[in-house]
Write a protein that holds these residues in place. Structure first.
Motif, PDB file in Angstrom:
ATOM      1  N   PRO A 100     -42.378  15.009 -16.983  1.00  0.00           N
ATOM      2  CA  PRO A 100     -41.356  15.100 -18.034  1.00  0.00           C
ATOM      3  C   PRO A 100     -40.938  16.542 -18.330  1.00  0.00           C
ATOM      4  CG  PRO A 100     -43.111  13.607 -18.696  1.00  0.00           C
ATOM      5  CD  PRO A 100     -43.590  14.312 -17.454  1.00  0.00           C
ATOM      6  N   GLU A 101     -41.903  17.475 -18.230  1.00  0.00           N
ATOM      7  CA  GLU A 101     -41.622  18.862 -18.587  1.00  0.00           C
ATOM      8  C   GLU A 101     -40.968  19.644 -17.451  1.00  0.00           C
ATOM      9  OE1 GLU A 101     -44.972  17.030 -20.695  1.00  0.00           O
ATOM     10  OE2 GLU A 101     -44.660  17.461 -18.554  1.00  0.00           O
ATOM     11  N   GLY A 102     -41.054  19.128 -16.226  1.00  0.00           N
ATOM     12  CA  GLY A 102     -40.516  19.826 -15.069  1.00  0.00           C
ATOM     13  C   GLY A 102     -39.001  19.706 -14.970  1.00  0.00           C
ATOM     14  N   ALA A 109     -33.571  14.271 -19.220  1.00  0.00           N
ATOM     15  CA  ALA A 109     -33.429  14.465 -20.662  1.00  0.00           C
ATOM     16  C   ALA A 109     -32.052  15.039 -20.998  1.00  0.00           C
ATOM     17  CB  ALA A 109     -34.528  15.399 -21.173  1.00  0.00           C
ATOM     18  N   THR A 110     -31.552  15.912 -20.130  1.00  0.00           N
ATOM     19  CA  THR A 110     -30.225  16.498 -20.340  1.00  0.00           C
ATOM     20  C   THR A 110     -29.131  15.442 -20.205  1.00  0.00           C
ATOM     21  OG1 THR A 110     -30.981  18.650 -19.519  1.00  0.00           O
ATOM     22  CG2 THR A 110     -28.605  18.231 -19.475  1.00  0.00           C
ATOM     23  N   ALA A 157     -37.195  -1.154 -20.855  1.00  0.00           N
ATOM     24  CA  ALA A 157     -37.256  -0.173 -19.770  1.00  0.00           C
ATOM     25  C   ALA A 157     -37.931   1.100 -20.270  1.00  0.00           C
ATOM     26  CB  ALA A 157     -35.857   0.147 -19.257  1.00  0.00           C
ATOM     27  N   GLN A 158     -38.808   1.661 -19.435  1.00  0.00           N
ATOM     28  CA  GLN A 158     -39.555   2.859 -19.820  1.00  0.00           C
ATOM     29  C   GLN A 158     -39.035   4.081 -19.071  1.00  0.00           C
ATOM     30  OE1 GLN A 158     -43.390   0.600 -19.028  1.00  0.00           O
ATOM     31  NE2 GLN A 158     -44.060   1.974 -20.658  1.00  0.00           N
ATOM     32  N   PRO A 159     -39.132   5.274 -19.677  1.00  0.00           N
ATOM     33  CA  PRO A 159     -38.638   6.488 -19.033  1.00  0.00           C
ATOM     34  C   PRO A 159     -39.400   6.791 -17.744  1.00  0.00           C
ATOM     35  CG  PRO A 159     -39.019   6.834 -21.386  1.00  0.00           C
ATOM     36  CD  PRO A 159     -39.641   5.518 -21.039  1.00  0.00           C
ATOM     37  N   PRO A 160     -38.696   7.043 -16.654  1.00  0.00           N
ATOM     38  CA  PRO A 160     -39.371   7.319 -15.375  1.00  0.00           C
ATOM     39  C   PRO A 160     -40.381   8.451 -15.412  1.00  0.00           C
ATOM     40  CG  PRO A 160     -37.030   6.924 -15.021  1.00  0.00           C
ATOM     41  CD  PRO A 160     -37.226   6.981 -16.506  1.00  0.00           C
ATOM     42  N   PRO A 161     -40.090   9.601 -16.093  1.00  0.00           N
ATOM     43  CA  PRO A 161     -41.039  10.722 -16.014  1.00  0.00           C
ATOM     44  C   PRO A 161     -42.385  10.480 -16.666  1.00  0.00           C
ATOM     45  CG  PRO A 161     -38.839  11.501 -16.604  1.00  0.00           C
ATOM     46  CD  PRO A 161     -38.821  10.013 -16.745  1.00  0.00           C
ATOM     47  N   ALA A 189     -21.587  21.665 -18.179  1.00  0.00           N
ATOM     48  CA  ALA A 189     -22.132  22.890 -18.769  1.00  0.00           C
ATOM     49  C   ALA A 189     -23.624  22.748 -19.052  1.00  0.00           C
ATOM     50  CB  ALA A 189     -21.370  23.222 -20.052  1.00  0.00           C
ATOM     51  N   ASP A 190     -24.033  21.581 -19.530  1.00  0.00           N
ATOM     52  CA  ASP A 190     -25.454  21.386 -19.849  1.00  0.00           C
ATOM     53  C   ASP A 190     -26.320  21.410 -18.594  1.00  0.00           C
ATOM     54  OD1 ASP A 190     -24.867  21.241 -22.505  1.00  0.00           O
ATOM     55  OD2 ASP A 190     -25.084  19.065 -22.680  1.00  0.00           O
ATOM     56  N   LEU A 191     -25.862  20.784 -17.514  1.00  0.00           N
ATOM     57  CA  LEU A 191     -26.635  20.781 -16.272  1.00  0.00           C
ATOM     58  C   LEU A 191     -26.663  22.179 -15.648  1.00  0.00           C
ATOM     59  CD1 LEU A 191     -25.565  17.395 -14.616  1.00  0.00           C
ATOM     60  CD2 LEU A 191     -27.787  17.968 -15.621  1.00  0.00           C
TER      61      LEU A 191
END
Length: 282
Positions: free
Chosen positions: A159-161, A168-169, A181-185, A252-254
């Motif tokens: 998740p932090e990588g 997350a972005t 559904a659960q978050p993949p990371p 811009a965010d990516l």
């Protein structure tokens, strides 16, 4: 029709629709290019960690275009590769045939593997099963199809990588996830995997490592590549395609994400953190 039957039918229908959406998403763009140009080193890393070798019966689950299955077959292992998306398996089959390798390629859902109990010596997945929506169902099948004493090997983005942060972005721009559904990371946290396996598998090793990605000339090059090739990114952009301001904001965010992680000088260099985990079926 009874209430329980009606609820079961609705759940089955909803799940089928969800899986169809996932299958279509991963067929977007050109994931094989991501696998071959960016994350190719990860396959051999997992093959080595899982100690795959000649004569072993190996199942690569959510195999995509064969990032692990093909290097596993190079060792002389007997490999079955399954994935929900047939287009990815077709690319893998072509690549394997070009090397003269023989593998079994099957369309299958990681949450409902059509395999016998204990059929395999080793079961692996490289940034694959983490994207199935129901984590416990996946873990149950990984444990079920490997023999007692056999190896489960998983490589998952944390998740932090970088890739975890990329998701997350994109989240504010994406449609809401389906219920359940659960978050993949989450697969990138060892405690989560340990909870999924319970006492059915013992974790032997869990280490965080980085894939060094230096194929992008600039942060914008990264954005352009993922917009063109990576199914989940393409799907998010399609969701906001009618809103040019949101498209520009996601661009811009990516780009800012890549700039934040960039440690290069003449070109962009990114460290993509992952969890490399091996476990033994008890």
């Amino acid at each position: 029709m009874s209430t329980s039957t009606s609820t079961s039918t609705t759940t089955t229908t909803d799940d089928a629709a969800l899986k169809a959406t996932h299958r279509a998403m991963w067929a977007l763009g050109n994931y094989a290019a991501v696998a071959s140009e960016i994350i190719a080193p990860l396959g051999p890393v997992l093959v080595e960690a899982a100690r795959i070798g000649p004569g072993q019966r190996v199942h690569d689950v959510a195999a995509g275009s064969g990032n692990v299955a093909i290097p596993a077959a190079r060792t002389g292992a007997d490999v079955v590769a399954t994935d929900l998306t047939p287009e990815l398996l077709d690319r893998g089959r072509e690549a394997a045939e070009a090397e003269g390798l023989t593998l079994t390629w099957k369309v299958a859902d990681a949450e409902d593997l059509p395999c016998d109990d204990g059929e395999f010596d080793t079961v692996v997945s490289c940034v694959g099963v983490m994207f199935a929506p129901h984590h416990q169902a996946v873990a149950d099948h990984l444990v079920r199809v490997v023999r007692p004493g056999g190896t489960i090997g998983l490589l998952s983005w944390t998740p932090e990588g970088f890739i975890g942060q990329m998701f997350a972005t994109m989240k504010p721009y994406a449609p809401p996830p389906p219920p359940g559904a659960q978050p993949p990371p989450l697969w990138g946290h060892v405690d989560h995997v340990r909870e999924l396996f319970g006492d059915r598998a013992t974790i032997d090793s869990a280490v965080q490592q980085d894939l060094v990605v230096d194929q992008f000339a600039t942060p914008q090059h990264f954005v352009d590549f993922f917009k063109a090739n990576y199914g989940p990114t393409i799907a998010v952009y399609r969701h906001i395609a009618d809103d040019p301001e949101r498209v520009a904001a996601l661009d811009a965010d990516l780009r800012a994400l890549a700039e934040r992680f960039d440690r290069g000088t003449d070109r962009t260099v990114l460290d993509w953190e992952y969890l490399l985990l091996t476990a033994t079926r008890t």
